[in-house]
Write an enzyme that holds these catalytic residues in place. Structure first.
Site, PDB file in Angstrom:
ATOM      1  N   ARG A  75       2.241  21.017 -17.580  1.00  0.00           N
ATOM      2  CA  ARG A  75       1.880  19.623 -17.827  1.00  0.00           C
ATOM      3  C   ARG A  75       1.197  19.076 -16.571  1.00  0.00           C
ATOM      4  O   ARG A  75       1.825  18.971 -15.507  1.00  0.00           O
ATOM      5  CB  ARG A  75       3.122  18.778 -18.168  1.00  0.00           C
ATOM      6  CG  ARG A  75       3.813  19.191 -19.459  1.00  0.00           C
ATOM      7  CD  ARG A  75       2.980  18.809 -20.668  1.00  0.00           C
ATOM      8  NE  ARG A  75       3.637  19.152 -21.924  1.00  0.00           N
ATOM      9  CZ  ARG A  75       3.303  20.188 -22.684  1.00  0.00           C
ATOM     10  NH1 ARG A  75       2.332  21.008 -22.290  1.00  0.00           N
ATOM     11  NH2 ARG A  75       3.937  20.420 -23.814  1.00  0.00           N
ATOM     12  N   GLU A  76      -0.072  18.751 -16.696  1.00  0.00           N
ATOM     13  CA  GLU A  76      -0.800  18.114 -15.608  1.00  0.00           C
ATOM     14  C   GLU A  76      -0.777  16.603 -15.828  1.00  0.00           C
ATOM     15  O   GLU A  76      -1.131  16.128 -16.905  1.00  0.00           O
ATOM     16  CB  GLU A  76      -2.242  18.630 -15.561  1.00  0.00           C
ATOM     17  CG  GLU A  76      -2.339  20.121 -15.261  1.00  0.00           C
ATOM     18  CD  GLU A  76      -3.762  20.640 -15.338  1.00  0.00           C
ATOM     19  OE1 GLU A  76      -4.648  19.863 -15.772  1.00  0.00           O
ATOM     20  OE2 GLU A  76      -3.987  21.812 -14.995  1.00  0.00           O
ATOM     21  N   ARG A 102     -16.647  -0.948 -13.507  1.00  0.00           N
ATOM     22  CA  ARG A 102     -15.628   0.094 -13.499  1.00  0.00           C
ATOM     23  C   ARG A 102     -16.323   1.446 -13.430  1.00  0.00           C
ATOM     24  O   ARG A 102     -16.897   1.917 -14.407  1.00  0.00           O
ATOM     25  CB  ARG A 102     -14.749  -0.014 -14.745  1.00  0.00           C
ATOM     26  CG  ARG A 102     -13.853  -1.246 -14.766  1.00  0.00           C
ATOM     27  CD  ARG A 102     -12.890  -1.252 -13.600  1.00  0.00           C
ATOM     28  NE  ARG A 102     -11.796  -2.207 -13.790  1.00  0.00           N
ATOM     29  CZ  ARG A 102     -10.802  -2.374 -12.921  1.00  0.00           C
ATOM     30  NH1 ARG A 102     -10.790  -1.672 -11.779  1.00  0.00           N
ATOM     31  NH2 ARG A 102      -9.837  -3.245 -13.161  1.00  0.00           N
ATOM     32  N   GLU A 131      -2.678 -10.988  -7.369  1.00  0.00           N
ATOM     33  CA  GLU A 131      -3.945 -10.604  -7.993  1.00  0.00           C
ATOM     34  C   GLU A 131      -4.663 -11.802  -8.611  1.00  0.00           C
ATOM     35  O   GLU A 131      -5.891 -11.887  -8.563  1.00  0.00           O
ATOM     36  CB  GLU A 131      -3.696  -9.527  -9.046  1.00  0.00           C
ATOM     37  CG  GLU A 131      -3.168  -8.219  -8.485  1.00  0.00           C
ATOM     38  CD  GLU A 131      -4.101  -7.597  -7.463  1.00  0.00           C
ATOM     39  OE1 GLU A 131      -5.334  -7.744  -7.610  1.00  0.00           O
ATOM     40  OE2 GLU A 131      -3.602  -6.964  -6.511  1.00  0.00           O
ATOM     41  N   GLY A 154      -0.372  10.128 -22.215  1.00  0.00           N
ATOM     42  CA  GLY A 154      -0.694  11.551 -22.292  1.00  0.00           C
ATOM     43  C   GLY A 154      -0.871  12.222 -20.945  1.00  0.00           C
ATOM     44  O   GLY A 154      -0.720  13.440 -20.843  1.00  0.00           O
ATOM     45  N   GLU A 158       1.852   5.576 -15.447  1.00  0.00           N
ATOM     46  CA  GLU A 158       1.592   4.175 -15.114  1.00  0.00           C
ATOM     47  C   GLU A 158       2.162   3.225 -16.164  1.00  0.00           C
ATOM     48  O   GLU A 158       1.958   3.383 -17.366  1.00  0.00           O
ATOM     49  CB  GLU A 158       0.092   3.904 -15.000  1.00  0.00           C
ATOM     50  CG  GLU A 158      -0.201   2.439 -14.641  1.00  0.00           C
ATOM     51  CD  GLU A 158      -1.679   2.085 -14.719  1.00  0.00           C
ATOM     52  OE1 GLU A 158      -2.041   1.003 -14.243  1.00  0.00           O
ATOM     53  OE2 GLU A 158      -2.457   2.879 -15.265  1.00  0.00           O
ATOM     54  N   GLU A 177     -12.281  -6.385   0.134  1.00  0.00           N
ATOM     55  CA  GLU A 177     -13.657  -6.235   0.612  1.00  0.00           C
ATOM     56  C   GLU A 177     -14.474  -5.240  -0.212  1.00  0.00           C
ATOM     57  O   GLU A 177     -15.706  -5.274  -0.181  1.00  0.00           O
ATOM     58  CB  GLU A 177     -13.657  -5.822   2.078  1.00  0.00           C
ATOM     59  CG  GLU A 177     -12.984  -4.488   2.356  1.00  0.00           C
ATOM     60  CD  GLU A 177     -12.990  -4.131   3.831  1.00  0.00           C
ATOM     61  OE1 GLU A 177     -12.732  -2.951   4.144  1.00  0.00           O
ATOM     62  OE2 GLU A 177     -13.263  -5.019   4.666  1.00  0.00           O
ATOM     63  N   GLU A 179     -14.156  -5.085  -3.551  1.00  0.00           N
ATOM     64  CA  GLU A 179     -14.166  -5.608  -4.922  1.00  0.00           C
ATOM     65  C   GLU A 179     -15.280  -6.647  -5.071  1.00  0.00           C
ATOM     66  O   GLU A 179     -15.435  -7.530  -4.218  1.00  0.00           O
ATOM     67  CB  GLU A 179     -12.823  -6.270  -5.269  1.00  0.00           C
ATOM     68  CG  GLU A 179     -11.673  -5.305  -5.441  1.00  0.00           C
ATOM     69  CD  GLU A 179     -10.402  -6.030  -5.860  1.00  0.00           C
ATOM     70  OE1 GLU A 179      -9.750  -5.564  -6.812  1.00  0.00           O
ATOM     71  OE2 GLU A 179     -10.044  -7.043  -5.234  1.00  0.00           O
TER      72      GLU A 179
END
Length: 218
Positions: A75-76, A102, A131, A154, A158, A177, A179
C-alpha cells in the site's frame, strides 16, 4: 463560539439515559459489537513500512500489509498533517471565496480559504482562523463546525476540518510569500450554480457550500 467536534461512530460510547430500560442499553452494546464484527473480514494489518519520500508537506510511505485472506500486498500512501477550511458568511449572506492557481491540476480554482495544520496537535479551529485572516484579511466572531472530511481515502490520511464563519470584520490580506490569491464574493445562489456547473470543483468547497445550504434550510 462553536468548538470543534467530531462524530463518534462507536455506539458503545453513547450516553444512555438512566431511565431507559436496561434491555435497550444492552441492545445498543450488541449493535456496537455487530458493527465491529461485520467488518473484521475487511481489515488489513500492517507488517512493514518504508519511507519512499519525505518532503516539506507530504511524506510518501510504502507499507506491506496482510490481507484478510492471509496474502501480502503493498500500500503506497501519503502522510499528511491535516488541514482546516472555512466558508465565511458576510452579514448580507454573501460568501467569501478565493481564487488561486493550483499547480497539480494546472488551473485556477475557486475555493474556500484553507490551509494545513502547522504543527502536530494544532487546534483545527485556530488553523481556520489563521487561514481566514491570511487569505482574505477578514476576522470572524463566530465559527460553526460543519464536518471533518477525508479528502482522498485511496492514497492519503488527510482529514480537513470545515467551518462556517460569521460576524465578519474586514482587514488586510496577508498571504504567505509564495501564495497569490484573489478574493471573490458570491451569493449562495451563485455558489450553488458554480457547484452544479463544475466551476467550483474543489471537494472541500463543494462540501462546505452544500452543508451550509442545508444548515440554513434552503
Amino acid at each position: 463560539m462553536a468548538e470543534e467536534w467530531e462524530l463518534n461512530v462507536d455506539m458503545a460510547d453513547m450516553n444512555v439515559d438512566k431511565n431507559v430500560d436496561v434491555n435497550v442499553a444492552r441492545n445498543v452494546d450488541a449493535v456496537a459489537d455487530m458493527s465491529v464484527d461485520k467488518d473484521a473480514d475487511l481489515i488489513e494489518a500492517k507488517v512493514g513500512s518504508e519511507a519512499v519520500f519525505d518532503g516539506c508537506l507530504l511524506h510518501v510511505r510504502k507499507d506491506t500489509v496482510r490481507l484478510p485472506n492471509g496474502n501480502l500486498a503493498y500500500r503506497e500512501w501519503i502522510k499528511h498533517p491535516g488541514a482546516s477550511a472555512v466558508l465565511p458568511v458576510l452579514p448580507d449572506g454573501r460568501l467569501i471565496f478565493v481564487r488561486q492557481y493550483r499547480y497539480p491540476i494546472q488551473q485556477v480554482t475557486l475555493e474556500i480559504p484553507a490551509g494545513k495544520l502547522d504543527a502536530e496537535g494544532e487546534d483545527p479551529l485556530a488553523c481556520a482562523r489563521r487561514e481566514l485572516s491570511e487569505e482574505t484579511g477578514y476576522e470572524a466572531e463566530k465559527y460553526t463546525f460543519l464536518t471533518k472530511l477525508a479528502t482522498t481515502v485511496g492514497f492519503s490520511n488527510e482529514f480537513i476540518y470545515i467551518y462556517a464563519a460569521e460576524g465578519m470584520t474586514a482587514g488586510r490580506q496577508h498571504p504567505d510569500e509564495d501564495e497569490f490569491i484573489n478574493v471573490c464574493i458570491l451569493t449562495m445562489e451563485e455558489a450553488l450554480a458554480k457547484v452544479r456547473s463544475g466551476e467550483i470543483c474543489d471537494a472541500k468547497s463543494v462540501t462546505a457550500v452544500l452543508m451550509l445550504r442545508d444548515l440554513q434550510g434552503r
